[in-house]
Design an enzyme around this catalytic site. Structure first.
Site, PDB file in Angstrom:
ATOM      1  N   SER A 263       0.833  -1.208   0.000  1.00  0.00           N
ATOM      2  CA  SER A 263       0.000   0.000   0.000  1.00  0.00           C
ATOM      3  C   SER A 263       0.866   1.256   0.000  1.00  0.00           C
ATOM      4  CB  SER A 263      -0.925   0.005   1.223  1.00  0.00           C
ATOM      5  OG  SER A 263      -1.829  -1.069   1.188  1.00  0.00           O
ATOM      6  N   HIS A 289      -2.474   6.419   4.052  1.00  0.00           N
ATOM      7  CA  HIS A 289      -2.841   5.013   4.205  1.00  0.00           C
ATOM      8  C   HIS A 289      -4.046   4.854   5.124  1.00  0.00           C
ATOM      9  CE1 HIS A 289      -2.356   0.953   6.136  1.00  0.00           C
ATOM     10  NE2 HIS A 289      -2.304   0.617   4.856  1.00  0.00           N
TER      11      HIS A 289
END
Length: 468
Positions: A263, A289
């Site tokens: 990610s 995130h």
């Protein structure tokens, strides 16, 4: 029936010619090739009666037809190419001509070391992952198609080897390639420039995409551009394949951390300024995130070296306490990281005496909690994700000299007193701070910013979530 063997001689050094190539050349009755390449075989022990036919640049079709005609006579013919004959070499042309003329000859291809392989070996290990090779010559390929391929290579994060980068009449194309790559790649991307790879006059230069000067290249040059994971180390370019990471990290990494790492890498590629300082990028990646909000790139304010200073306050022992305004912030701070660093998190919101003090003095419970925290831990790190009145209280106590925070994470969320609290905390110029500007914020955001500090040693390797 005759036979044509199409042979790759490698980059131009007799030590790089394969044994298969040497054996085929020694068994040949006829050798056909570009005159510049003939020098590479004359040191071999060839047949005394061998027929050698050489010709100049751009006479590939004539050489191919000559080779086919000699093979039709029943002779064993070798056609030589530099590098590998299947990579910008003679192999495809001979197959095309024999197909077109329906000539019945046996064809064999003997591979060689391509110029980009030799260049890569001189650079170290730049081709460690997916790569492509692009020729900049537009003699037989329109520039519009070459540019399309360049864009695809850059967008796909391919390590890219460039053949025929420049000639006397083709001078601007490599500049255009650099421009296109900089739209997708970091200016810090390592670039190798190799001239005369494997030949006399060999030169190897390592630079970065931002500093790369296309004018130093010529037709004897191979340019290799790394991908987003490539790096320079001790004069070599290395592109990780993943073996080292998988073999060493998987012993301790969880599936959750693997997902976080992927990610973070995705987020980094989508940043408007991926080359910002790591002390800003690391908390920014955590913030995006957690929120999936790329507006954070414009909203996050990090004082110079704030993350480093707050982290140093912990490891130096100046403070081992993090105070939060609400329990939700405390809940989001990684327990593994706290244990590893011997740090405690305290939230006074639900202490019995806090409610009493808040009612007695007509303040919020979070304000009362901060007052108690300052009395007990004046040098703590303070993290706010909910209560702007608590942040205002800390600002007031700090200005009065009662609090000496080792750092402040200011991310209260809402509509009342939120903007005022963030304006107030900015005036504490001597305190390292991370601030989420505007009305946005929240307990999860405050917690993740704390986590970015606790795992700051992992920032440069971009491996978050060690203590997930």
């Amino acid at each position: 029936m005759g036979m044509i063997t199409i042979i790759g001689l490698g980059p131009g050094n007799d030590k790089d010619i394969t044994l298969s190539a040497i054996e085929a050349l020694r068994n040949s009755e006829v050798i056909v090739g570009y005159k510049y390449y003939m020098r590479f075989i004359k040191a071999l022990d060839l047949r005394a009666d061998i027929e050698l036919y050489e010709s100049g640049m751009r006479e590939e079709c004539e050489r191919a037809r000559l080779a086919i005609s000699k093979a039709e006579e029943g002779k064993r013919v070798s056609v030589i190419s530099s590098g590998d004959p299947g990579i910008y070499g003679m192999a495809s042309l001979i197959y095309e001509l024999t197909k077109e003329s329906k000539i019945d000859v046996e064809i064999e291809v003997i591979p060689g070391i391509s110029a980009f392989q030799k260049a890569a070996a001189l650079l170290g290990a730049p081709m460690g992952h997916d790569f492509c090779v692009i020729s900049m010559s537009d003699l037989m390929t329109p520039w519009s198609l070459i540019e399309k391929r360049i864009k695809s290579a850059s967008n796909g994060d391919f390590i890219t080897a460039i053949y025929n980068p420049k000639s006397h009449g083709r001078y601007w194309q490599l500049h255009r390639l650099k421009e296109l790559f900089l739209e997708e790649r970091s200016p810090k991307t390592p670039v190798g420039i190799i001239r005369h790879a494997g030949r006399d006059g060999e030169e190897v230069t390592i630079t970065t995409l931002g500093k790369f000067d296309p004018d130093i290249a010529d037709m004897f040059t191979i340019v290799i551009i790394g991908n987003s994971q490539s790096y320079e180390h001790e004069g070599k370019i290395i592109t990780p394949r993943g073996y080292f990471r998988e073999s060493s990290d998987n012993l301790t990494r969880s599936k959750g951390q693997d997902i976080m790492i992927e990610s973070f890498r995705t987020i980094e590629k989508e940043l408007n300024n991926p080359d910002c300082e790591i002390g800003f990028k690391w908390p920014l990646l955590h913030a995006i995130h957690t929120t999936a909000d790329f507006e954070m790139e414009n909203m996050l304010r990090v004082d110079d070296n704030a993350v480093e200073k707050i982290y140093d306050a912990i490891i130096s022992g100046k403070t081992r306490t993090i105070v939060t305004d609400v329990t939700m912030v405390a809940a989001g701070i990684r327990k593994g990281a706290l244990k590893r660093m011997n740090v405690e998190v305290k939230c006074y919101l639900n202490d019995p005496d806090i409610t009493e003090e808040a009612e007695e003095k007509g303040i919020t419970r979070t304000q009362a909690g901060i007052r108690k925290a300052v009395r007990e831990h004046p040098e703590a790190i303070f993290a706010f994700g909910n209560a702007p009145t608590a942040l205002l209280e800390l600002c007031d106590l700090t200005r009065k000299g009662l609090a000496r925070p080792s750092g402040i994470i200011a991310a209260p969320v809402g509509f009342v007193h939120v903007l005022e609290s963030k304006h107030a905390v900015k005036t504490l110029t001597k305190i390292p701070k991370i601030i989420v500007d505007g009305r946005k914020g929240g307990s999860n955001l405050a917690a993740t910013l704390v986590n970015s500090i606790l795992c700051f040693p992992d920032a440069k390797s971009l491996k978050p979530g060690r203590d997930v």
